[in-house]
Design a protein around this motif. Structure first.
Motif, PDB file in Angstrom:
ATOM      1  N   GLY A 134      40.750 -42.745 -39.944  1.00  0.00           N
ATOM      2  CA  GLY A 134      40.883 -43.743 -41.005  1.00  0.00           C
ATOM      3  C   GLY A 134      41.739 -44.917 -40.565  1.00  0.00           C
ATOM      4  O   GLY A 134      41.400 -46.085 -40.811  1.00  0.00           O
ATOM      5  N   GLU A 135      42.843 -44.623 -39.913  1.00  0.00           N
ATOM      6  CA  GLU A 135      43.718 -45.678 -39.423  1.00  0.00           C
ATOM      7  C   GLU A 135      43.033 -46.499 -38.332  1.00  0.00           C
ATOM      8  O   GLU A 135      43.186 -47.717 -38.276  1.00  0.00           O
ATOM      9  CB  GLU A 135      45.025 -45.098 -38.892  1.00  0.00           C
ATOM     10  N   SER A 136      42.258 -45.843 -37.498  1.00  0.00           N
ATOM     11  CA  SER A 136      41.532 -46.574 -36.453  1.00  0.00           C
ATOM     12  C   SER A 136      40.556 -47.578 -37.058  1.00  0.00           C
ATOM     13  O   SER A 136      40.438 -48.706 -36.571  1.00  0.00           O
ATOM     14  CB  SER A 136      40.777 -45.602 -35.542  1.00  0.00           C
ATOM     15  N   VAL A 137      39.869 -47.169 -38.108  1.00  0.00           N
ATOM     16  CA  VAL A 137      38.927 -48.085 -38.750  1.00  0.00           C
ATOM     17  C   VAL A 137      39.671 -49.253 -39.397  1.00  0.00           C
ATOM     18  O   VAL A 137      39.243 -50.411 -39.287  1.00  0.00           O
ATOM     19  CB  VAL A 137      38.036 -47.340 -39.769  1.00  0.00           C
ATOM     20  N   LEU A 138      40.817 -48.975 -40.026  1.00  0.00           N
ATOM     21  CA  LEU A 138      41.612 -50.061 -40.602  1.00  0.00           C
ATOM     22  C   LEU A 138      42.094 -51.026 -39.515  1.00  0.00           C
ATOM     23  O   LEU A 138      42.078 -52.244 -39.700  1.00  0.00           O
ATOM     24  CB  LEU A 138      42.809 -49.488 -41.363  1.00  0.00           C
ATOM     25  N   GLN A 175      40.287 -47.333 -30.356  1.00  0.00           N
ATOM     26  CA  GLN A 175      39.285 -46.307 -30.069  1.00  0.00           C
ATOM     27  C   GLN A 175      39.951 -44.997 -29.648  1.00  0.00           C
ATOM     28  O   GLN A 175      39.527 -43.916 -30.067  1.00  0.00           O
ATOM     29  CB  GLN A 175      38.355 -46.814 -28.971  1.00  0.00           C
ATOM     30  N   GLY A 176      40.994 -45.108 -28.847  1.00  0.00           N
ATOM     31  CA  GLY A 176      41.700 -43.910 -28.388  1.00  0.00           C
ATOM     32  C   GLY A 176      42.405 -43.160 -29.509  1.00  0.00           C
ATOM     33  O   GLY A 176      42.606 -41.954 -29.426  1.00  0.00           O
ATOM     34  N   GLY A 177      42.777 -43.869 -30.563  1.00  0.00           N
ATOM     35  CA  GLY A 177      43.466 -43.228 -31.678  1.00  0.00           C
ATOM     36  C   GLY A 177      42.544 -42.622 -32.712  1.00  0.00           C
ATOM     37  O   GLY A 177      43.005 -41.987 -33.670  1.00  0.00           O
ATOM     38  N   PHE A 178      41.243 -42.768 -32.525  1.00  0.00           N
ATOM     39  CA  PHE A 178      40.289 -42.308 -33.529  1.00  0.00           C
ATOM     40  C   PHE A 178      40.363 -40.809 -33.780  1.00  0.00           C
ATOM     41  O   PHE A 178      40.322 -40.364 -34.926  1.00  0.00           O
ATOM     42  CB  PHE A 178      38.868 -42.709 -33.137  1.00  0.00           C
TER      43      PHE A 178
END
Length: 84
Positions: A22-26, A14-17
């Motif tokens: 896109g990477e957070s969702v992956l 969540q913090g990297g969103f």
């Protein structure tokens, strides 16, 4: 994987969103897959343990079968979200 580890990883995802949505969702998808796999494995192990209590015992007495049925009932109720 324990609940604390899942929460820690979720906070990181969540913090990297903001910087990498896109990477957070992956990563969220990968975490969901890991949790699902762990849950299925745990359920399969429990079912195997239930079955081992009576399977192969052609002469299982009524009390053994009654206890097995009671454990299956509790297992199925938990899977179904029933409390009793």
């Amino acid at each position: 994987m324990d609940a604390a580890e899942v929460r820690r990883r979720w906070r990181e995802i969540q913090g990297g969103f903001v910087d990498g949505p896109g990477e957070s969702v992956l990563e969220a998808d990968a975490l969901a897959a890991e949790i699902t796999e762990a849950l299925v494995t745990a359920l399969e192990r429990r079912r195997a343990a239930l079955r081992a209590a009576w399977d192969g015992d052609e002469k299982a007495d009524t009390e053994t079968l009654r206890l097995a049925l009671r454990e299956y009932r509790a297992f199925i109720q938990r899977l179904n979200g029933d409390e009793g």
